[in-house]
Design an enzyme around this catalytic site. Structure first.
Site, PDB file in Angstrom:
ATOM      1  N   ASP A 277      -2.532  -1.077  -5.515  1.00 22.00           N
ATOM      2  CA  ASP A 277      -2.921   0.160  -4.820  1.00 22.00           C
ATOM      3  C   ASP A 277      -3.326   1.191  -5.875  1.00 22.00           C
ATOM      4  O   ASP A 277      -2.486   1.650  -6.665  1.00 22.00           O
ATOM      5  CB  ASP A 277      -1.744   0.669  -3.982  1.00 22.00           C
ATOM      6  CG  ASP A 277      -2.130   1.870  -3.136  1.00 22.00           C
ATOM      7  OD1 ASP A 277      -1.863   1.832  -1.938  1.00 22.00           O
ATOM      8  OD2 ASP A 277      -2.687   2.847  -3.688  1.00 22.00           O
TER       9      ASP A 277
ATOM     10  N   PHE B 298       0.832  -1.197   0.000  1.00 18.02           N
ATOM     11  CA  PHE B 298       0.000   0.000   0.000  1.00 18.02           C
ATOM     12  C   PHE B 298       0.864   1.244   0.000  1.00 18.02           C
ATOM     13  O   PHE B 298       2.023   1.218   0.432  1.00 18.02           O
ATOM     14  CB  PHE B 298      -0.940  -0.010   1.214  1.00 18.02           C
ATOM     15  CG  PHE B 298      -1.857  -1.199   1.205  1.00 18.02           C
ATOM     16  CD1 PHE B 298      -3.002  -1.196   0.438  1.00 18.02           C
ATOM     17  CD2 PHE B 298      -1.530  -2.341   1.922  1.00 18.02           C
ATOM     18  CE1 PHE B 298      -3.828  -2.309   0.393  1.00 18.02           C
ATOM     19  CE2 PHE B 298      -2.356  -3.455   1.883  1.00 18.02           C
ATOM     20  CZ  PHE B 298      -3.501  -3.442   1.125  1.00 18.02           C
ATOM     21  N   CYS B 299       0.276   2.327  -0.464  1.00 19.74           N
ATOM     22  CA  CYS B 299       0.952   3.601  -0.571  1.00 19.74           C
ATOM     23  C   CYS B 299       1.699   3.934   0.728  1.00 19.74           C
ATOM     24  O   CYS B 299       1.094   3.814   1.796  1.00 19.74           O
ATOM     25  CB  CYS B 299      -0.067   4.691  -0.865  1.00 19.74           C
ATOM     26  SG  CYS B 299       0.668   6.291  -1.147  1.00 19.74           S
ATOM     27  N   PRO B 300       2.940   4.302   0.665  1.00 17.12           N
ATOM     28  CA  PRO B 300       3.764   4.581  -0.509  1.00 17.12           C
ATOM     29  C   PRO B 300       4.623   3.402  -0.957  1.00 17.12           C
ATOM     30  O   PRO B 300       5.605   3.593  -1.675  1.00 17.12           O
ATOM     31  CB  PRO B 300       4.648   5.727  -0.038  1.00 17.12           C
ATOM     32  CG  PRO B 300       4.935   5.367   1.393  1.00 17.12           C
ATOM     33  CD  PRO B 300       3.642   4.742   1.888  1.00 17.12           C
TER      34      PRO B 300
END
Length: 76
Positions: free
Chosen positions: A40, A13-15
């Site tokens: 994502d 997931f981000c980042p």
């Protein structure tokens, strides 16, 4: 066509996907092409923004069944 290195960042997931791309970009040679695979949705915006900011090139971007594929080229 240059060989393309796959950066499989699915299920992060981000980042995470962007960080994996940055790590791989540091090891890449000028002219290398990398394919980032991400689940994502934010990667579809974050990665092109970073690529444009640092002066590399986005070659392709697509989504299939929830997996974004973003092809980038190291230009410097």
């Amino acid at each position: 066509m240059a060989d393309r290195k796959i950066v499989d960042a699915k299920n992060t997931f981000c980042p995470g996907p962007l960080m994996e791309l940055i790590a791989n970009m540091k090891q890449a040679e000028v002219g290398d092409e990398l394919v980032v695979l991400s689940t994502d949705e934010g990667s579809a915006n974050d990665i092109p923004e970073w690529i444009n900011k640092v002066g590399h090139e986005v070659l392709e971007s697509s989504e299939d069944s929830g997996v974004w594929s973003i092809v980038v080229k190291k230009t410097k």
